[in-house]
Enzyme design. Sequence first.
Site, mmCIF file in Angstrom:
data_model
loop_
_atom_site.group_PDB
_atom_site.id
_atom_site.type_symbol
_atom_site.label_atom_id
_atom_site.label_comp_id
_atom_site.label_asym_id
_atom_site.label_seq_id
_atom_site.Cartn_x
_atom_site.Cartn_y
_atom_site.Cartn_z
ATOM 1 N NE ARG A 94 -3.848 -2.075 2.423
ATOM 2 C CZ ARG A 94 -4.424 -2.483 3.547
ATOM 3 N NH1 ARG A 94 -4.198 -1.826 4.675
ATOM 4 N NH2 ARG A 94 -5.213 -3.531 3.570
ATOM 5 N NE ARG B 177 -7.377 4.767 3.251
ATOM 6 C CZ ARG B 177 -8.101 4.161 4.193
ATOM 7 N NH1 ARG B 177 -9.114 4.797 4.751
ATOM 8 N NH2 ARG B 177 -7.778 2.932 4.599
ATOM 9 N NE ARG C 201 -10.863 6.905 -2.275
ATOM 10 C CZ ARG C 201 -10.971 5.868 -1.472
ATOM 11 N NH1 ARG C 201 -9.886 5.326 -0.952
ATOM 12 N NH2 ARG C 201 -12.147 5.368 -1.163
ATOM 13 C CG ASP D 231 -9.903 -3.563 -4.449
ATOM 14 O OD1 ASP D 231 -9.563 -2.910 -3.435
ATOM 15 O OD2 ASP D 231 -10.703 -4.511 -4.408
ATOM 16 C CE1 TYR E 249 -13.382 -8.258 1.723
ATOM 17 C CE2 TYR E 249 -11.708 -9.743 0.854
ATOM 18 C CZ TYR E 249 -12.076 -8.693 1.671
ATOM 19 O OH TYR E 249 -11.128 -8.069 2.440
#
Length: 355
Positions: free
Chosen positions: A27, A31, A40, A77, A154
């Site tokens: 990552r 963020r 973003r 992703d 998921y």
Amino acid sequence: MTALKNDTLIKALLRQPTDYTPVWIMRQAGRYLPEYRATREQAGDFMSLCRNAELACEVTMQPLRRFDLDAAILFSDILTIPDAMGLGLYFTPGEGPKFERTTRTIADIKALKMPDMQDDLGYVMNAVSTIRKELDGRVPLIGFSGSPWTLATYMVEGQSTRSFEVIKTLILNEPSTAHSLLSVLAESVIAYMNAQIQSGAQVAMIFDTWGGVLSPAMYREFSLRYLQQIVEGIDRQKDGQKIPVVLFTKGAGQNLTDMSQTGCDALGVDWTIDLSQARELTGGRVALQGNLDPSTLFADPEAIRAAVRRTLDSYGEGPGHAFNLGHGITPGVNPDHLGVLVDEVHRYSRSTRAD
């Protein structure tokens, strides 16, 4: 395409000698960087950012402009495959990814759309080729996918979960149904990774984020066997260069020996096991990637440097180590602290090789 100017990571993953320990961070485009947050916001939402090749390239390059990293990783992703299968992926702020439709029965599995790697996932391949061109050989580009087991969690649960109640009930009561889903996903992951390699990815990494929630026997049956299938199915050569394959299962300490026998080139290791122990368990069969606790980056700079040195010392002498965190960087981290980590990895590893 342009030859690599810095192939240190490739060499480390193939257990070849290097002048220093290479470092990249899970990552690393994320963020914690203000420029990422701005991009973003420009994209509008997360998946729009992933689907725009130019913006995905921009956020991939952002950490390389700040830090002397030894690799770039595709910005995407892990849930792109089930999204392309028609399950209706969406994100709820503060709650993580969700699907409009779940996959819990044989009928659900038969209804899945098998994704075409260009028509349905071409935006990923466009991002790979765009990033590779922008890198111009500076460092290698890592492509990735979620593992079949992780994707299945998921798809069956329909969202993030802490209990894994629905999918564990499925594998206990209807193992054949679970295997049908996992087989479909394994074939899709192989096709997906090979398409990324053809588009320019130079390392293939499989994130088995939730493999660690399984018992050892369940892990071997419902995760490891499909990781092995993927390792065997990935194209390992492109333009005369070997493509290293890296497997990462969070919480996999007890499974590292089995993982090292899949034929992969390297294993990611989280922070719950010392690298010295991981090296002993894997018997020199694979390179190791990791494994600093991500929370270390909240410490002051000298504590970060000391933790880096301990991690490098834990691995010890010899080739086959790529430095990383034991999981993804935390959004609240001060970016300057990552710079301290990267610089200390390079400084200290060079100094130990000079001794």
